[in-house]
Design an enzyme around this catalytic site. Structure first.
Site, mmCIF file in Angstrom:
data_model
loop_
_atom_site.group_PDB
_atom_site.id
_atom_site.type_symbol
_atom_site.label_atom_id
_atom_site.label_comp_id
_atom_site.label_asym_id
_atom_site.label_seq_id
_atom_site.Cartn_x
_atom_site.Cartn_y
_atom_site.Cartn_z
ATOM 1 C CD GLU A 76 50.584 -23.979 -59.171
ATOM 2 O OE1 GLU A 76 50.145 -24.412 -60.249
ATOM 3 O OE2 GLU A 76 50.677 -22.772 -58.914
ATOM 4 C CG ASP A 77 46.632 -26.101 -56.703
ATOM 5 O OD1 ASP A 77 47.534 -25.269 -56.453
ATOM 6 O OD2 ASP A 77 45.801 -25.972 -57.618
#
Ligand code: MN
Length: 476
Positions: A76-77
């Site tokens: 996600e990051d």
């Protein structure tokens, strides 16, 4: 406690060399990928996945789950892809990270819709690979431990979600230490004043009764030893949220029957029952508070004997008697035996979970039954997360049902045919309406023939399984 890389690496001694190397590789990749990212606390981001991984080692999770814990925020990051993760760590780790990511990474129009869909995702992942939930629980625990760095609104929002979703999940997988900590942390942010008041009270109570409990500990230990039983005896006080809930039910601090407890851990089942007799011989039992979860385990695999006795100074003390193995399961739940030497223990336990875990089956039923997220979650709440009742079959088997369940729910849980042919019910030997709400201790006998037969209708039951079966029957 805040864990760092060195502390995590020390924990890895419990894993095989090969596994430890794989976990270290996951650590160094996560560190590189999150480089430059900062948490709300001002610390480097990597602190978070390291703590999540540490919590997972405390839960005895297997090496792949630890790797997933370290990498859980990378999809996600950061700019790594699922394919790259698969190449580096194999498909299992990649699937787990992907599962955890999908839970939190979805975008929806309204916040409410997003929350509902999110919750459904979290719950449904129980049915694909339960390890996704285990990582998510560890993630949530560390976020709750560091919640003070968010603003007040955010704190309340996260604490409420924790109470409504993650506490019941920890309970479902049987990890009591995690459940208790999540409950206390949630209360701390939802009702700070109450939390402080009860924390002080409970500390006061603990010190006030310290000597009394120590005296019982010694006396019981000596008596067991004189009968040839090796035991380890521990003191415990109910967690802060547990006391809060008892207050809510109208108890006073002095009348809570399980406020103070002793845990007696022995080597085998025979010693459990022998210890029970010896303890009852020393202290009068409160007969109505005796429970045998060894012969009839809870659906999350919890096993133990519970008895409340008039202890030293006539204080009511709950005593829990169990083996070391049962204690490990009571503490860690589903993951209790996972990292032992090989993966077979984990595979066996996961299989046991899928075969025996009633909540898992009812979750699948509910998932099949309701496409609407609202209804899905409402049903999960009332069936899986609600309090449970325990009733008896005519053969004396103990059956766990959600609170509010009726004879129809009972019949369909036992067997579809029993539900379909149900014409009436005897509760504790007396005929009763088929929509009667059952209570703990009821003995239920389903009648399949009768002069004035009544037929079960969807409104007479509360569980998704019974509702679905009745509707299927009506169609025919
Ligand atoms: Mn996270």
């Amino acid at each position: 406690m805040n864990c760092n890389k060195d502390i995590l690496f020390i924990q890895l001694k419990r894993y095989s060399n090969e596994e430890a190397e794989k976990i270290k590789m996951a650590y160094f990749l996560a560190e590189k990928l999150h480089e430059g990212q900062i948490r709300k606390s001002g610390e480097p981001y990597i602190i978070h996945p390291v703590n999540v991984a540490y919590i997972l080692t405390e839960l005895n999770a297997d090496a792949d789950t630890i790797c997933a814990g370290l990498l859980h925020d990378t999809l996600e990051d950061t700019n790594i892809s699922k394919d790259e993760l698969t190449e580096l760590f194999g498909p299992t780790v990649a699937e787990l990270v992907d599962g955890v990511t999908k839970i939190s990474g979805m975008h929806f129009r309204s916040k409410r819709e997003k929350n509902l869909a999110n919750t459904r995702k979290i719950l449904s992942s129980l049915t694909s690979d339960v390890r996704i939930i285990i990582v998510k629980l560890a993630d949530r625990l560390h976020n709750m431990r560091t919640l003070e760095f968010h603003n007040l609104d955010k704190q309340k929002e996260i604490a409420l979600e924790t109470m409504e979703i993650f506490v019941p999940l920890a309970n479902l997988v049987g990890s009591y230490w995690l459940k208790n900590e999540l409950e206390d942390l949630s209360l701390k942010f939802l009702k700070p004043d109450e939390y402080k008041r009860i924390a002080e009270l409970s500390h006061y109570q603990e010190t006030g009764f310290y000597f009394l409990l120590e005296e019982m500990k010694t006396k019981i230990g000596e008596r067991l030893k004189s009968e040839g039983i090796n035991s380890e005896i521990q003191r415990r006080i109910k967690n802060i949220y547990g006391i809060y809930k008892r207050f809510d039910e109208g108890y006073e601090l002095d009348t809570i029957p399980d406020l103070l407890a002793l845990k007696v851990i022995v080597e085998d089942v025979k010693d459990c029952y022998l210890s029970l007799w010896l303890i009852h011989d020393m202290y009068h039992p409160l007969n109505c508070r005796f429970k045998d979860y060894i012969c009839t385990p809870k659906s999350n695999m919890y096993r133990s004997l519970h008895t409340t006795v008039f202890g030293e100074g006539d204080k009511l003390i709950q005593t829990r008697i169990r083996t070391f193995e049962m204690d490990n399961i009571a503490y860690n739940g589903l993951t209790a035996n996972w990292n032992l030497k090989n993966n077979q223990e984990r595979i066996d336990m996961q299989k046991y979970f899928k075969d025996n875990f009633k909540a898992y089956n009812s979750l699948r039923e509910i998932d099949k039954m309701f496409t609407n997220n609202d209804e899905f979650i409402e049903h999960v709440r009332s069936e899986l997360f609600s309090d449970k009742i325990y009733v008896y079959s005519p053969k004396g088997e103990m059956i766990e049902l959600p609170k509010g369940a009726t004879p129809g729910d009972y019949a369909y849980l036992i067997h579809t045919e029993l539900g379909n042919n149900m014409r009436g019910v005897f509760i504790n030997g007396v005929p009763a309406p088929i929509n009667t709400q059952l209570k703990t201790g009821d003995m239920v006998k389903i009648i399949t023939t009768g002069i004035n037969p009544s037929i079960v209708l969807p409104d007479d039951v509360i569980t998704a399984r019974a509702k679905r079966k009745i509707k299927e029957k009506q169609k025919k």
